[in-house]
Design an enzyme around this catalytic site. Structure first.
Site, PDB file in Angstrom:
ATOM      1  CE  LYS A  54       4.164  12.696 -22.196  1.00 45.61           C
ATOM      2  NZ  LYS A  54       4.583  11.589 -23.068  1.00 45.61           N
ATOM      3  CE1 TYR A  72       0.551  13.891 -17.613  1.00 41.20           C
ATOM      4  CE2 TYR A  72       2.238  15.403 -18.386  1.00 41.20           C
ATOM      5  CZ  TYR A  72       1.352  14.380 -18.629  1.00 41.20           C
ATOM      6  OH  TYR A  72       1.686  13.569 -19.642  1.00 41.20           O
TER       7      TYR A  72
HETATM    8  P1  NAD Z   1      -0.604   3.143 -22.458  1.00 42.87           P
HETATM    9  O1  NAD Z   1      -0.776   2.751 -21.001  1.00 42.87           O
HETATM   10  O2  NAD Z   1      -1.848   2.691 -23.131  1.00 42.87           O
HETATM   11  O3  NAD Z   1       0.832   3.370 -22.934  1.00 42.87           O
HETATM   12  C1  NAD Z   1       1.922   3.707 -22.446  1.00 42.87           C
HETATM   13  C2  NAD Z   1       2.848   2.582 -22.958  1.00 42.87           C
HETATM   14  O4  NAD Z   1       3.964   2.860 -22.543  1.00 42.87           O
HETATM   15  C3  NAD Z   1       2.181   1.244 -22.520  1.00 42.87           C
HETATM   16  O5  NAD Z   1       2.406   0.343 -24.108  1.00 42.87           O
HETATM   17  C4  NAD Z   1       3.817   0.841 -22.016  1.00 42.87           C
HETATM   18  O6  NAD Z   1       4.007  -0.740 -22.096  1.00 42.87           O
HETATM   19  C5  NAD Z   1       4.657   1.619 -22.451  1.00 42.87           C
HETATM   20  N1  NAD Z   1       5.799   1.535 -21.652  1.00 42.87           N
HETATM   21  C6  NAD Z   1       5.930   2.000 -20.171  1.00 42.87           C
HETATM   22  N2  NAD Z   1       7.310   1.798 -19.804  1.00 42.87           N
HETATM   23  C7  NAD Z   1       7.995   1.376 -20.892  1.00 42.87           C
HETATM   24  C8  NAD Z   1       9.326   0.804 -20.925  1.00 42.87           C
HETATM   25  N3  NAD Z   1      10.205   0.713 -20.167  1.00 42.87           N
HETATM   26  N4  NAD Z   1       9.687   0.354 -22.393  1.00 42.87           N
HETATM   27  C9  NAD Z   1       8.989   0.166 -23.334  1.00 42.87           C
HETATM   28  N5  NAD Z   1       7.460   0.667 -23.134  1.00 42.87           N
HETATM   29  C10 NAD Z   1       7.011   1.208 -21.885  1.00 42.87           C
HETATM   30  O7  NAD Z   1      -1.216   4.722 -22.082  1.00 42.87           O
HETATM   31  P2  NAD Z   1      -1.377   6.047 -23.307  1.00 42.87           P
HETATM   32  O8  NAD Z   1      -2.257   7.087 -22.508  1.00 42.87           O
HETATM   33  O9  NAD Z   1      -1.833   5.579 -24.514  1.00 42.87           O
HETATM   34  O10 NAD Z   1       0.158   6.591 -23.404  1.00 42.87           O
HETATM   35  C11 NAD Z   1       0.813   6.607 -24.519  1.00 42.87           C
HETATM   36  C12 NAD Z   1       1.451   7.960 -24.648  1.00 42.87           C
HETATM   37  O11 NAD Z   1       0.454   8.958 -24.744  1.00 42.87           O
HETATM   38  C13 NAD Z   1       2.288   8.345 -23.582  1.00 42.87           C
HETATM   39  O12 NAD Z   1       3.623   8.937 -24.011  1.00 42.87           O
HETATM   40  C14 NAD Z   1       1.397   9.280 -22.905  1.00 42.87           C
HETATM   41  O13 NAD Z   1       2.048  10.166 -22.077  1.00 42.87           O
HETATM   42  C15 NAD Z   1       0.805  10.028 -23.840  1.00 42.87           C
HETATM   43  N6  NAD Z   1      -0.520  10.836 -23.719  1.00 42.87           N
HETATM   44  C16 NAD Z   1      -1.549  10.310 -22.910  1.00 42.87           C
HETATM   45  C17 NAD Z   1      -2.375  11.185 -22.706  1.00 42.87           C
HETATM   46  C18 NAD Z   1      -3.809  10.491 -22.189  1.00 42.87           C
HETATM   47  O14 NAD Z   1      -4.459  11.260 -21.484  1.00 42.87           O
HETATM   48  N7  NAD Z   1      -3.703   9.165 -22.084  1.00 42.87           N
HETATM   49  C19 NAD Z   1      -2.467  12.358 -23.065  1.00 42.87           C
HETATM   50  C20 NAD Z   1      -1.372  13.114 -23.685  1.00 42.87           C
HETATM   51  C21 NAD Z   1      -0.441  12.165 -24.202  1.00 42.87           C
END
Ligand code: NAD
Length: 258
Positions: free
Chosen positions: A165, A158
């Site tokens: 984060k 990570y």
């Molecule tokens: P995802 O890929 O569906 O979403 C990530 C989003 O970030 C995408 O929509 C992408 O377009 C956007 N993004 C990236 N660069 C960008 C930029 N320059 N400007 C605007 N948007 C931008 O994946 P996800 O897992 O749904 O991630 C959403 C959030 O949840 C993130 O903050 C991620 O760290 C967090 N998260 C995810 C998990 C997991 O296991 N999937 C767990 C905990 C937290």
């Protein structure tokens, strides 16, 4: 009763139907909120088309291109909010990015460029969006962002995102302290691992999910809709006394020591 009727909500971070942001958008829409969404534009317009198809069922009042590295797009997004609604009530910040080199191998090997880009997109963007949301949240409001346990404990691979984060979670506390006098609450949800576009870039995401399925008290990981339910709660009046917090929606994984 969880009721968001009449609330105006801007949701960032929908990339496809697996996105956590899409789980959140569906649940706050179900609770009665009016929705606006943003998408990350690319040269061929592929993301735009994808997101447009996904959000069709909720018929968003705003559909704005917003690359958080592009200040004029961020500004234009909040201008669209001001032009469409008399106020903003809810902002969902659900986006992050790290280059592959930041998500595998030695943490000390990360480049200056990869570090800056990841922190700019994943961490700075929250405070920057809060700056634009603040004057529009004239009746108070609720901001929710997404974090992961890798921001407080070491999770293999990570790496750079863990640092992003950690900064994000501390940003939530400083922003809560600043925005409280405007009756604007801000909280983070620390979600368990879910297969999405972003998480697939983290080396060994499937191993992480399998580990959680073995170790977490609920013996499984969580779904986008469960995260969406928690976000809807945090955005509602039921959570009116909660700000500056990190709420774990992770099937209990975080409490385990062994
Ligand atoms: P995802 O890929 O569906 O979403 C990530 C989003 O970030 C995408 O929509 C992408 O377009 C956007 N993004 C990236 N660069 C960008 C930029 N320059 N400007 C605007 N948007 C931008 O994946 P996800 O897992 O749904 O991630 C959403 C959030 O949840 C993130 O903050 C991620 O760290 C967090 N998260 C995810 C998990 C997991 O296991 N999937 C767990 C905990 C937290």
């Amino acid at each position: 009763m969880l009721d968001l009727t009449g609330k105006n909500a801007l949701v960032t971070g929908i990339a496809n139907s697996r996105s956590i942001a899409w789980g959140i958008a569906q649940q706050i829409h179900k609770a009665g909120a009016n929705l606006g969404v943003t998408f990350l534009p690319d040269e061929k317009g592929r993301f735009e088309k994808k997101v447009r198809d996904v959000v069709k069922p909720i018929n968003p009042a705003i559909f704005a291109a917003c690359d958080v590295q592009n200040e004029s797009q961020v500004k234009a997004t909040f201008q669209a909010v001001a032009d469409t609604w008399d106020k903003l009530d809810i902002l969902i910040h659900c986006l992050a990015f790290a280059d592959k080199e930041g998500l595998t191998g030695d943490f000390s090997g990360v480049s200056r460029e990869a570090f800056s880009k990841s922190l700019e997109i994943s961490t700075f963007s929250l405070a920057n969006m809060a700056k634009y949301a603040k004057p529009l949240m004239i009746d108070g409001g609720s901001i929710v962002t997404l974090t992961y346990v890798g921001g407080v404990k070491v999770i293999p691979n990570y790496n750079l995102m863990g640092v992003a984060k950690a900064g994000l979670e501390m940003s939530v506390r400083y922003l809560a302290s600043e925005l409280g006098s405007n009756n604007i609450r801000i909280n983070a949800i620390s979600a368990g691992p879910i297969r999405t576009l972003a998480s697939s870039a983290v080396g060994g995401i499937l191993d992480m999910i399998h580990h959680v399925e073995k170790v977490a008290p609920l013996k499984r990981t969580v779904t986008q809709l469960e995260v969406g339910n928690a976000a809807a709660f945090l955005c509602s009046d039921l959570a009116s006394g909660i700000t500056g917090q990190v709420l774990y929606v992770d099937a209990g994984y975080e409490i385990m020591g062994m």
